[in-house]
Design a protein around this motif. Structure first.
Motif, PDB file in Angstrom:
ATOM      1  N   LEU A  98       0.831  -1.206   0.000  1.00  0.00           N
ATOM      2  CA  LEU A  98       0.000   0.000   0.000  1.00  0.00           C
ATOM      3  C   LEU A  98       0.864   1.253   0.000  1.00  0.00           C
ATOM      4  CD1 LEU A  98      -2.444  -1.102   2.830  1.00  0.00           C
ATOM      5  CD2 LEU A  98      -2.983  -1.022   0.401  1.00  0.00           C
ATOM      6  N   ASP A 100       0.513   5.269   1.227  1.00  0.00           N
ATOM      7  CA  ASP A 100      -0.312   5.996   2.188  1.00  0.00           C
ATOM      8  C   ASP A 100      -0.008   7.486   2.167  1.00  0.00           C
ATOM      9  OD1 ASP A 100      -1.409   3.576   3.258  1.00  0.00           O
ATOM     10  OD2 ASP A 100       0.433   3.303   4.405  1.00  0.00           O
ATOM     11  N   THR A 117      -5.208   8.706   7.931  1.00  0.00           N
ATOM     12  CA  THR A 117      -4.466   8.151   6.802  1.00  0.00           C
ATOM     13  C   THR A 117      -5.420   7.683   5.714  1.00  0.00           C
ATOM     14  OG1 THR A 117      -2.809   6.524   6.141  1.00  0.00           O
ATOM     15  CG2 THR A 117      -4.336   5.848   7.843  1.00  0.00           C
ATOM     16  N   ALA A 118      -4.969   7.747   4.478  1.00  0.00           N
ATOM     17  CA  ALA A 118      -5.709   7.231   3.333  1.00  0.00           C
ATOM     18  C   ALA A 118      -4.693   6.693   2.346  1.00  0.00           C
ATOM     19  CB  ALA A 118      -6.544   8.334   2.694  1.00  0.00           C
ATOM     20  N   GLY A 119      -5.100   5.691   1.598  1.00  0.00           N
ATOM     21  CA  GLY A 119      -4.152   5.139   0.633  1.00  0.00           C
ATOM     22  C   GLY A 119      -4.771   4.034  -0.184  1.00  0.00           C
ATOM     23  N   GLY A 120      -3.941   3.400  -0.953  1.00  0.00           N
ATOM     24  CA  GLY A 120      -4.382   2.303  -1.801  1.00  0.00           C
ATOM     25  C   GLY A 120      -3.193   1.507  -2.270  1.00  0.00           C
ATOM     26  N   GLY A 121      -3.484   0.367  -2.877  1.00  0.00           N
ATOM     27  CA  GLY A 121      -2.415  -0.486  -3.366  1.00  0.00           C
ATOM     28  C   GLY A 121      -2.975  -1.740  -3.981  1.00  0.00           C
ATOM     29  N   GLY A 133      -7.103  -4.821  -6.411  1.00  0.00           N
ATOM     30  CA  GLY A 133      -6.799  -3.466  -5.942  1.00  0.00           C
ATOM     31  C   GLY A 133      -7.414  -3.238  -4.561  1.00  0.00           C
ATOM     32  N   ILE A 134      -6.722  -2.478  -3.732  1.00  0.00           N
ATOM     33  CA  ILE A 134      -7.173  -2.251  -2.339  1.00  0.00           C
ATOM     34  C   ILE A 134      -7.099  -0.752  -2.045  1.00  0.00           C
ATOM     35  CG2 ILE A 134      -6.643  -2.671   0.090  1.00  0.00           C
ATOM     36  CD1 ILE A 134      -5.368  -5.318  -0.780  1.00  0.00           C
ATOM     37  N   GLY A 135      -8.092  -0.245  -1.354  1.00  0.00           N
ATOM     38  CA  GLY A 135      -8.077   1.138  -0.896  1.00  0.00           C
ATOM     39  C   GLY A 135      -8.442   1.188   0.577  1.00  0.00           C
ATOM     40  N   HIS A 136      -7.926   2.187   1.255  1.00  0.00           N
ATOM     41  CA  HIS A 136      -8.270   2.355   2.674  1.00  0.00           C
ATOM     42  C   HIS A 136      -8.195   3.814   3.056  1.00  0.00           C
ATOM     43  CE1 HIS A 136      -4.222   3.015   4.450  1.00  0.00           C
ATOM     44  NE2 HIS A 136      -3.841   2.362   3.379  1.00  0.00           N
TER      45      HIS A 136
END
Length: 136
Positions: A98, A100, A117-121, A133-136
């Motif tokens: 990920l 961030d 925090t925010a992000g993806g990967g 794909g992953i987002g948070h």
């Protein structure tokens, strides 16, 4: 004679009284000592963590594992980072990477900094070739 005695007595009083008055005192000043803030404007962090993954669907499985992260704060309140998470479930090694973005608000008096925090990967199962794909 009385004038000389009176003048001498007055001169003696003027000379002796300041000596009996004591030491002069300076104005009292309040000194405030600020504790240094441990959160600098630019800093680098290395993190290690334990994590649980709750996955839905057939691409990745739920499980527990651990990971590491490298973060760089380019300002006191803002930073970026990359993290990797590895875990195993049902005999399949699964990986997540990920990127961030961080916002933190340092409270220096408490040595505490809450984060948003925010992000993806991406995540993938090691021996199956499945990815998501992953987002948070």
């Amino acid at each position: 004679m009385k004038k000389i005695a009176l003048t001498s007595l007055f001169a003696l009083a003027v000379a002796v009284l300041p000596a009996l008055a004591g030491t002069p005192t300076a104005d009292k000043k309040t000194v405030i000592i600020e504790t240094p803030c441990n959160f600098r404007d630019t800093e680098f962090q290395i993190d290690g963590f334990f994590a649980g993954v709750a996955a839905r669907g057939n691409t990745l499985h739920s499980g527990v594992g651990g990971g590491t992260a490298l973060n760089f704060f380019f300002a006191k309140y803002f930073g970026v980072g990359i993290e990797g998470l590895w875990y195993s479930n049902r005999g399949v090694a699964e990986n997540i990477v990920l990127g961030d973005a961080y916002f933190r608000y340092p409270i220096c008096a408490w040595n505490l900094a809450p984060y948003i925090t925010a992000g993806g990967g991406a995540g993938w199962a090691g021996n199956t070739g499945r990815s998501i794909g992953i987002g948070h």
